[in-house]
Motif scaffolding. Sequence first.
Motif, mmCIF file in Angstrom:
data_model
loop_
_atom_site.group_PDB
_atom_site.id
_atom_site.type_symbol
_atom_site.label_atom_id
_atom_site.label_comp_id
_atom_site.label_asym_id
_atom_site.label_seq_id
_atom_site.Cartn_x
_atom_site.Cartn_y
_atom_site.Cartn_z
ATOM 1 N N LEU A 66 0.800 -1.217 0.000
ATOM 2 C CA LEU A 66 0.000 0.000 0.000
ATOM 3 C C LEU A 66 0.839 1.275 0.000
ATOM 4 O O LEU A 66 0.295 2.370 0.101
ATOM 5 N N THR A 67 2.156 1.136 -0.113
ATOM 6 C CA THR A 67 2.990 2.331 -0.212
ATOM 7 C C THR A 67 3.307 2.691 -1.656
ATOM 8 O O THR A 67 3.891 3.734 -1.917
ATOM 9 N N ASP A 68 2.904 1.834 -2.597
ATOM 10 C CA ASP A 68 3.238 2.044 -4.008
ATOM 11 C C ASP A 68 1.952 2.123 -4.839
ATOM 12 O O ASP A 68 1.276 1.117 -5.025
ATOM 13 N N PRO A 69 1.612 3.304 -5.351
ATOM 14 C CA PRO A 69 0.376 3.446 -6.130
ATOM 15 C C PRO A 69 0.300 2.518 -7.332
ATOM 16 O O PRO A 69 -0.780 2.056 -7.696
ATOM 17 N N GLU A 70 1.436 2.242 -7.947
ATOM 18 C CA GLU A 70 1.428 1.407 -9.151
ATOM 19 C C GLU A 70 0.934 -0.004 -8.864
ATOM 20 O O GLU A 70 0.292 -0.627 -9.702
ATOM 21 N N THR A 71 1.229 -0.511 -7.666
ATOM 22 C CA THR A 71 0.835 -1.881 -7.350
ATOM 23 C C THR A 71 -0.658 -2.014 -7.084
ATOM 24 O O THR A 71 -1.200 -3.119 -7.186
ATOM 25 N N ILE A 72 -1.316 -0.912 -6.751
ATOM 26 C CA ILE A 72 -2.750 -1.013 -6.459
ATOM 27 C C ILE A 72 -3.633 -0.458 -7.578
ATOM 28 O O ILE A 72 -4.855 -0.553 -7.493
ATOM 29 N N ARG A 114 -0.559 8.757 4.815
ATOM 30 C CA ARG A 114 0.355 8.165 3.835
ATOM 31 C C ARG A 114 -0.358 7.180 2.920
ATOM 32 O O ARG A 114 -0.195 7.225 1.690
ATOM 33 N N LEU A 115 -1.133 6.277 3.510
ATOM 34 C CA LEU A 115 -1.771 5.246 2.697
ATOM 35 C C LEU A 115 -2.922 5.806 1.872
ATOM 36 O O LEU A 115 -3.145 5.368 0.737
ATOM 37 N N THR A 116 -3.638 6.778 2.402
ATOM 38 C CA THR A 116 -4.714 7.398 1.628
ATOM 39 C C THR A 116 -4.146 8.165 0.447
ATOM 40 O O THR A 116 -4.738 8.188 -0.638
ATOM 41 N N ARG A 117 -2.995 8.778 0.631
ATOM 42 C CA ARG A 117 -2.340 9.468 -0.487
ATOM 43 C C ARG A 117 -2.022 8.477 -1.605
ATOM 44 O O ARG A 117 -2.193 8.785 -2.793
ATOM 45 N N THR A 118 -1.592 7.274 -1.243
ATOM 46 C CA THR A 118 -1.315 6.241 -2.236
ATOM 47 C C THR A 118 -2.586 5.852 -2.984
ATOM 48 O O THR A 118 -2.595 5.725 -4.218
ATOM 49 N N VAL A 119 -3.661 5.668 -2.242
ATOM 50 C CA VAL A 119 -4.942 5.309 -2.851
ATOM 51 C C VAL A 119 -5.412 6.405 -3.802
ATOM 52 O O VAL A 119 -5.867 6.138 -4.923
ATOM 53 N N THR A 149 -3.617 8.606 -5.419
ATOM 54 C CA THR A 149 -2.771 8.628 -6.611
ATOM 55 C C THR A 149 -3.186 7.533 -7.591
ATOM 56 O O THR A 149 -3.284 7.767 -8.808
ATOM 57 N N ALA A 150 -3.449 6.334 -7.063
ATOM 58 C CA ALA A 150 -3.869 5.224 -7.917
ATOM 59 C C ALA A 150 -5.229 5.498 -8.553
ATOM 60 O O ALA A 150 -5.448 5.235 -9.739
ATOM 61 N N MET A 151 -6.162 6.040 -7.770
ATOM 62 C CA MET A 151 -7.495 6.332 -8.287
ATOM 63 C C MET A 151 -7.450 7.388 -9.378
ATOM 64 O O MET A 151 -8.118 7.259 -10.410
ATOM 65 N N GLU A 152 -6.685 8.438 -9.156
ATOM 66 C CA GLU A 152 -6.619 9.502 -10.147
ATOM 67 C C GLU A 152 -5.946 9.012 -11.430
ATOM 68 O O GLU A 152 -6.339 9.405 -12.534
ATOM 69 N N ALA A 153 -4.975 8.104 -11.296
ATOM 70 C CA ALA A 153 -4.330 7.543 -12.477
ATOM 71 C C ALA A 153 -5.309 6.697 -13.295
ATOM 72 O O ALA A 153 -5.229 6.652 -14.531
ATOM 73 N N GLU A 154 -6.257 6.042 -12.602
ATOM 74 C CA GLU A 154 -7.241 5.193 -13.273
ATOM 75 C C GLU A 154 -8.570 5.911 -13.520
ATOM 76 O O GLU A 154 -9.521 5.307 -14.002
ATOM 77 N N LEU A 194 -7.718 14.620 0.909
ATOM 78 C CA LEU A 194 -8.953 14.394 0.165
ATOM 79 C C LEU A 194 -9.424 15.676 -0.507
ATOM 80 O O LEU A 194 -9.800 15.679 -1.682
ATOM 81 N N ALA A 195 -9.413 16.771 0.264
ATOM 82 C CA ALA A 195 -9.913 18.050 -0.251
ATOM 83 C C ALA A 195 -9.086 18.553 -1.429
ATOM 84 O O ALA A 195 -9.613 19.242 -2.310
ATOM 85 N N ARG A 196 -7.802 18.207 -1.442
ATOM 86 C CA ARG A 196 -6.938 18.642 -2.536
ATOM 87 C C ARG A 196 -7.043 17.732 -3.759
ATOM 88 O O ARG A 196 -6.550 18.062 -4.830
ATOM 89 N N SER A 197 -7.677 16.594 -3.606
ATOM 90 C CA SER A 197 -7.736 15.608 -4.685
ATOM 91 C C SER A 197 -8.853 15.928 -5.664
ATOM 92 O O SER A 197 -9.710 16.775 -5.422
ATOM 93 N N GLY A 198 -8.836 15.207 -6.769
ATOM 94 C CA GLY A 198 -9.895 15.359 -7.761
ATOM 95 C C GLY A 198 -10.994 14.333 -7.612
ATOM 96 O O GLY A 198 -11.838 14.201 -8.504
ATOM 97 N N THR A 199 -11.000 13.604 -6.505
ATOM 98 C CA THR A 199 -12.003 12.554 -6.307
ATOM 99 C C THR A 199 -13.302 13.109 -5.737
ATOM 100 O O THR A 199 -13.340 14.205 -5.167
ATOM 101 N N ASP A 200 -14.350 12.326 -5.887
ATOM 102 C CA ASP A 200 -15.633 12.630 -5.239
ATOM 103 C C ASP A 200 -15.642 11.906 -3.892
ATOM 104 O O ASP A 200 -16.202 10.826 -3.733
#
Length: 209
Positions: free
Chosen positions: A51-57, A84-89, A91-96, A144-150
């Motif tokens: 969970l520390t690597d966005p690419e793996t998730i 830390r782990l939410t930041r990884t999530v 990053t992965a979500m925004e990439a996908e 979360l507030a800085r992210s582009g997610t809903d």
Amino acid sequence: MHLTVFGATGGIGREIVRQALASGHQVTAVVRDPAGLTVTGSGLQVVRADLTDPETIRPAVAGRDAVLSGLGARVRKDAGVATRLTRTVLTAMEAEQVRRLLVVSAAPVGPQPQAGLLDRAALGVVSAILKDIYVDLGEMEAELARSGTDWTSVRPPRLQNKPLTGTYRTVIGGFPPKGRFIGRADVAHAMLAMITDEGTVKQGVGVAY
């Protein structure tokens, strides 16, 4: 729906998986140790990931309708893991290009209703003891507030191991007056119900009995 759950071996995460499967959803549970997840079901896929690597998730979130997270520190020395782990999530979500995210935070992170002297005193003691954890959750919400997610941040008070009731109060942008407890199963129930509730998008939601 196709859902991904992080923190699936924790009390709330496990309930999210169990209830989602019971409702007929397809669930991907992302865990560090699959042996720690005791829930089973035909619609369940268990993925071991770093969970520390966005690419793996990224494969675990790709094409999902929503992501739900119970990630967070269980003891004070682990404070910082939620951010830390939410930041990884994120990053992965925004990439996908997956947008819907619901996470567990805590009541003291959000605005507090007016309370009596005893309630304020009790809250002050708890906040002091768990200060590092609440700081971590506050920083997580800032991510979360800085992210582009809903995103939706669900903020329960003291958690209990109680059977699912389906009866609790929620306040968008606030907290239920005199709400002191809630069962982990009901927090999971509330999170699943909020997936399609547009009124909770980019909001903190207080939940309590």
